[in-house]
Design an enzyme around this catalytic site. Sequence first.
Site, PDB file in Angstrom:
ATOM      1  N   ASP A 200       0.868  -1.169   0.000  1.00  0.00           N
ATOM      2  CA  ASP A 200       0.000   0.000   0.000  1.00  0.00           C
ATOM      3  C   ASP A 200       0.910   1.226   0.000  1.00  0.00           C
ATOM      4  OD1 ASP A 200      -2.354   1.630   0.524  1.00  0.00           O
ATOM      5  OD2 ASP A 200      -3.211  -0.176   1.431  1.00  0.00           O
TER       6      ASP A 200
ATOM      7  N   ASP B 220      -3.160   4.672  -2.358  1.00  0.00           N
ATOM      8  CA  ASP B 220      -4.278   5.167  -1.565  1.00  0.00           C
ATOM      9  C   ASP B 220      -4.813   6.484  -2.142  1.00  0.00           C
ATOM     10  OD1 ASP B 220      -5.758   4.753   1.018  1.00  0.00           O
ATOM     11  OD2 ASP B 220      -4.918   6.718   1.481  1.00  0.00           O
TER      12      ASP B 220
ATOM     13  N   GLU C 171      -6.522   3.461  -5.993  1.00  0.00           N
ATOM     14  CA  GLU C 171      -7.804   3.451  -5.277  1.00  0.00           C
ATOM     15  C   GLU C 171      -8.600   4.678  -5.720  1.00  0.00           C
ATOM     16  OE1 GLU C 171      -9.802   3.601  -0.824  1.00  0.00           O
ATOM     17  OE2 GLU C 171      -8.188   4.933  -1.395  1.00  0.00           O
TER      18      GLU C 171
ATOM     19  N   HIS D 124     -11.198  -3.183   3.262  1.00  0.00           N
ATOM     20  CA  HIS D 124     -11.200  -2.847   4.687  1.00  0.00           C
ATOM     21  C   HIS D 124     -12.006  -1.597   5.020  1.00  0.00           C
ATOM     22  CE1 HIS D 124      -8.260  -0.380   2.765  1.00  0.00           C
ATOM     23  NE2 HIS D 124      -8.137   0.365   3.837  1.00  0.00           N
ATOM     24  N   ASP D 125     -12.599  -0.970   4.009  1.00  0.00           N
ATOM     25  CA  ASP D 125     -13.422   0.224   4.240  1.00  0.00           C
ATOM     26  C   ASP D 125     -14.907  -0.022   4.020  1.00  0.00           C
ATOM     27  OD1 ASP D 125     -11.100   1.804   4.611  1.00  0.00           O
ATOM     28  OD2 ASP D 125     -10.947   2.183   2.452  1.00  0.00           O
TER      29      ASP D 125
HETATM   30  O1  TEU Z   1      -9.830   5.184   1.820  1.00  0.00           O
HETATM   31  C1  TEU Z   1     -10.296   6.275   1.086  1.00  0.00           C
HETATM   32  C2  TEU Z   1     -11.679   6.555   1.207  1.00  0.00           C
HETATM   33  O2  TEU Z   1     -12.180   7.332   0.432  1.00  0.00           O
HETATM   34  C3  TEU Z   1     -12.436   5.889   2.295  1.00  0.00           C
HETATM   35  O3  TEU Z   1     -12.258   6.610   3.446  1.00  0.00           O
HETATM   36  C4  TEU Z   1     -13.846   5.828   1.940  1.00  0.00           C
HETATM   37  O4  TEU Z   1     -14.289   7.114   1.691  1.00  0.00           O
HETATM   38  C5  TEU Z   1     -14.658   5.295   3.059  1.00  0.00           C
HETATM   39  O5  TEU Z   1     -13.989   4.253   3.674  1.00  0.00           O
HETATM   40  C6  TEU Z   1     -16.025   4.818   2.621  1.00  0.00           C
HETATM   41  O6  TEU Z   1     -16.087   4.347   1.366  1.00  0.00           O
HETATM   42  C7  TEU Z   1      -8.453   5.079   1.970  1.00  0.00           C
HETATM   43  C8  TEU Z   1      -8.134   3.888   2.843  1.00  0.00           C
HETATM   44  O7  TEU Z   1      -8.554   2.719   2.200  1.00  0.00           O
HETATM   45  C9  TEU Z   1      -8.771   4.098   4.183  1.00  0.00           C
HETATM   46  O8  TEU Z   1      -8.620   2.989   5.009  1.00  0.00           O
HETATM   47  C10 TEU Z   1      -8.125   5.314   4.805  1.00  0.00           C
HETATM   48  O9  TEU Z   1      -8.747   5.613   6.023  1.00  0.00           O
HETATM   49  C11 TEU Z   1      -8.210   6.525   3.884  1.00  0.00           C
HETATM   50  O10 TEU Z   1      -7.867   6.228   2.538  1.00  0.00           O
HETATM   51  C12 TEU Z   1      -7.229   7.586   4.331  1.00  0.00           C
HETATM   52  O11 TEU Z   1      -5.919   7.170   4.044  1.00  0.00           O
END
Ligand code: TEU
Length: 530
Positions: free
Chosen positions: A99, A201, A264, A325-326
Amino acid sequence: MPDWQWWQRGVVYQIYPRSFQDTNGDGIGDLRGICERLDYLVWLGVDAIWISPIYPSPMADFGYDIADYCNVDPIFGTLGDFDRLIAEAHGRGLKVILDFVPNHTSDQHPWFRESRSSRTSPKRDWYIWRDPKPDGSPPNNWISNFGGPAWEWDEATGQYYYHAFLKEQPDLNWRNPEVRAAMHDVLRFWLRRSVDGFRVDVIWHLMKDPEFRDNPPNPGFQPGRPEIDRLLQIHSTDQPDVHEIIAGMRRVLEEFEDRVLIGEIYLPIERLVAYYGQDLAGAHLPFNFQLIHTAWNVRELSTLIDEYEAALPEGGWPNWVLGNHDQPRIAARVGAAQARVAAMLLLTLRGTPTMYYGDEIGLAKVEIPDDAVQDPWEKNEPGLGLGRDPERTPMQWDSSPHAGFTTGKPWLPLSPTYAECNVERMRSDPRSILSLYRRLLALRRERKALSVGSYRSIGVFGTAFAYERTLGAERLIVVLNLTHEPHLVDLSSQGRLRRVLSTCLDGEGDLVEGTLDLRGDEGVILESVG
Ligand code: TEU
Ligand code: CA
């Protein structure tokens, strides 16, 4: 026949390292733990692992707040453990994707400490500092993705800094060539350590409107949605000049052989496909999250696939993501029975699939008691169901205490069903979802039509839909029932067919002539036999 890259034919498996395997009893997964489980991943049949951030971090956002890009956090191990992991993975034919979090650092990163030390700091312009408005308020109306204003006041130097996420995650200024050069060197540091690529990211966030104009209100905003949804993010993200930044990263990867750049990107299809870049010089794989956001019914899903296929630029390689994971887990969204259909869909679509650890054992939503909440987003905007802990709980390996994940207290609770829902139990059950995933992965590897063959929609049949994957003389047909109700599917125009694999894991080799008797929640892969 063209030569396909490993990242076109292969399947990516995302590991959230805190939750995969703990080896020292602190309740948090580590690199040695991943090493111990590599044989499982080979058995399962994936080709590459993407590991969420492992770098030194205060863990305000569980590693997405990085304090040193070129090291490993002691929680996860050492650089030596990392080198060993790479060697062990490569020895088993597995690729390793890291990542890369270039949009923001931790506020504890030495660059930011230096930057905030004075207005004349040589690193002041590495971050985004702005004067207040005359009334002292923030420079514009931008909102943090985790709620609250996106600008944090710095008393000592009398300016605001911008943070798209937590205030502990200040955004870097990618318009500064020194930032670009430093980050390119970070990429080279890991590429020289034989990393096979990066998942970048929030890549669509890297550039912001040079004039920092206010974002307009979102007319579709609904109460109960996260605060970030109040505004349309048109000036804070997805700027036209981001593509040159991505092309710059891509050029760094091209200094090495066979590396992959994944971005992403949470954008609708028509804006997403721009991230392949002009002349495909951008991301190899702009993550396609459409399966996560599309309603689980036959019309929407079949339309989505056709729209995505049609929107791809010439030569752009498709990809599909079912969870991460989100996002709420697939089994939580569609239920246990349809999670099997989803597995067949993910692993039979054209393009690179990305799986999320635990989905292969049907892990569903794990309820998190209030006093166990970890996710900063849930803490900032409680009660809206935004928390990401329910999809980040430990992997369940066996029926022993803490499911074989740790000998200590796991950092997040396990699913109460772990005595049944675990790798050891499901491995020995030929009908389990784990067995299904393994069969699908093996079939995908064996039948190249499934990974790199062409895609053609056959059509919608009531509650089911069908498509065809073809490569040379090999022709496979996938039929998926998206409801619990059985359905008769008329395939008489498709010639003689033989069942290859069903989500029910039975009936293999049976001939299908004319009508396919599809059970509720069943997906079937058929092959053409002339
Ligand atoms: O996620 C980006 C992001 O846009 C997410 O926060 C999303 O908006 C949310 O989870 C709902 O869809 C990335 C990473 O994957 C996340 O874990 C981080 O918290 C975020 O960036 C900040 O680095
Ligand atoms: Ca540990």
